[in-house]
Design a protein around this motif. Structure first.
Motif, PDB file in Angstrom:
ATOM      1  N   TYR A 111       0.718  -1.207  -0.242  1.00  0.00           N
ATOM      2  CA  TYR A 111       0.232  -0.054  -0.173  1.00  0.00           C
ATOM      3  C   TYR A 111       0.750   1.180  -0.019  1.00  0.00           C
ATOM      4  O   TYR A 111       2.480   1.487   0.541  1.00  0.00           O
ATOM      5  N   ASP A 167      -0.528  -1.619  -7.228  1.00  0.00           N
ATOM      6  CA  ASP A 167      -2.424  -2.266  -7.418  1.00  0.00           C
ATOM      7  C   ASP A 167      -2.155  -3.273  -6.328  1.00  0.00           C
ATOM      8  O   ASP A 167      -1.107  -4.009  -5.570  1.00  0.00           O
ATOM      9  N   ALA A 168      -3.623  -3.358  -5.884  1.00  0.00           N
ATOM     10  CA  ALA A 168      -3.911  -4.715  -5.248  1.00  0.00           C
ATOM     11  C   ALA A 168      -3.662  -5.912  -5.744  1.00  0.00           C
ATOM     12  O   ALA A 168      -3.816  -6.237  -7.676  1.00  0.00           O
ATOM     13  N   LEU A 172      -7.004  -0.532  -5.523  1.00  0.00           N
ATOM     14  CA  LEU A 172      -6.056  -0.898  -4.034  1.00  0.00           C
ATOM     15  C   LEU A 172      -7.115  -1.502  -3.273  1.00  0.00           C
ATOM     16  O   LEU A 172      -6.350  -2.299  -2.500  1.00  0.00           O
ATOM     17  N   TRP A 204      -7.025  -0.809   2.820  1.00  0.00           N
ATOM     18  CA  TRP A 204      -5.692  -1.454   3.784  1.00  0.00           C
ATOM     19  C   TRP A 204      -6.233  -2.806   3.418  1.00  0.00           C
ATOM     20  O   TRP A 204      -4.724  -3.729   3.370  1.00  0.00           O
ATOM     21  N   HIS A 208      -6.030  -4.804   0.258  1.00  0.00           N
ATOM     22  CA  HIS A 208      -4.963  -4.975   0.248  1.00  0.00           C
ATOM     23  C   HIS A 208      -3.683  -6.071   0.239  1.00  0.00           C
ATOM     24  O   HIS A 208      -3.482  -6.688  -0.136  1.00  0.00           O
ATOM     25  N   SER A 244      -5.221  -8.974  -0.412  1.00  0.00           N
ATOM     26  CA  SER A 244      -4.792 -10.275  -1.362  1.00  0.00           C
ATOM     27  C   SER A 244      -3.716 -10.500  -2.032  1.00  0.00           C
ATOM     28  O   SER A 244      -3.576 -11.567  -2.987  1.00  0.00           O
TER      29      SER A 244
END
Length: 286
Positions: A10, A91-92, A162, A165, A168, A171
């Protein structure tokens, strides 16, 4: 053919610091690397880099088509190198609209995922995005949050989905199915040599203890601040009026984050915060 090691995080979690550590280690020079000339490959969401390798300007495409093309662009990049690439990505982890992984397993050597306490991270995000801390908290709890969505203004970055949090983190750690080295920013801050050594070994780089120590010294926060004050840092957003390398400390949320905003983050992300050692079982902040 080389492989990509995704340096995933993140925003404002220590990703750029990790890239600088790796650059100083790989170069093994007698002076610190220039923060504006880092090794390892382009940032995964770079629009200029995408335009070059896709053969079409991203400005002519919508976000869905760009996302669909990104995995093939990564494959093209890897075919042109024999060395491992270390690519920063915010990116996630996810899939395109055609259910293809955005970050293909066939070109991936592994993932270095850098995680940071969101209580500390949110003020840095607010500074970086040029918004209030409360607005930054809104982003961290928004399941649909994205950076650089297509709009009338042309960004130098591609759209990056994203999410919140917690989603993310999950993922990359739970869903990607890729080899992963998870590094807490707080651990890297406290014992940089030991935790950077783990990264070096995970990436299959020849290990040299003296090189690790030198890379750590050349990448210390005072040196990064010195370089930014002298020459600026081109990866910072054009709207950023203050420093990209802001404080680099642990526990500063106690000075910067109103209690009600801290509680909002904990309410949204308590499960993942407990999992990674940022809260105890009673939600006490560690």
């Amino acid at each position: 053919m080389g492989k990509i090691f995704w340096l995933a995080s993140y925003p404002k979690s220590g990703n750029t610091w990790m890239r600088i550590l790796l650059t100083n280690y790989l170069r093994n020079s007698n002076e610190p690397a220039d923060i504006n000339e880092l090794d390892g490959g382009p940032i995964a969401s770079s629009r200029v880099w995408f335009d070059e390798w896709a053969g079409i300007e991203a400005s002519a495409l919508n976000d869905t088509i760009i996302e669909r093309l990104r995995p093939e662009v990564y494959r093209c990049l890897v075919r042109e190198t024999k060395e491992p690439l270390f690519m920063k990505v915010h990116d996630a982890w996810g899939r395109t609209d055609r259910k293809q992984p955005l970050f293909p397993v066939d070109v991936t050597g592994g993932v270095v995922y850098i995680i940071r306490n969101p209580l500390d991270m949110v003020a840095s995000c607010a500074n970086h995005w040029g918004i209030s801390v409360a607005a930054a908290v809104d982003n961290l709890v928004n399941p649909d949050f994205a950076l650089a969505r297509s709009s009338g203004a042309l960004s130098n970055q591609l759209c990056q989905k994203l999410g919140s949090w917690s989603s993310h983190v999950q993922s990359w750690v739970d869903q990607a199915g890729l080899p992963i080295c998870l590094v807490r920013y707080e651990d890297l801050h406290q014992n940089t040599e030991a935790f950077f050594e783990q990264v070096v070994r995970f990436c299959g780089l020849p290990f040299d203890e003296k090189r690790v120590c030198k890379a750590v010294v050349f990448s210390n926060f005072a040196e990064l601040k010195r370089q930014e004050e002298a020459s600026g840092f081109h990866e910072g957003p054009v709207t950023l009026s203050s420093s990209f390398f802001r404080r680099g400390q642990v526990g500063t949320w106690r000075e910067e984050l109103p209690l009600e905003l801290a509680e909002r983050i904990i309410e949204a992300h308590g499960d993942v915060m407990r999992r990674f050692g940022y809260l105890d079982a009673d939600n006490n902040r560690l």
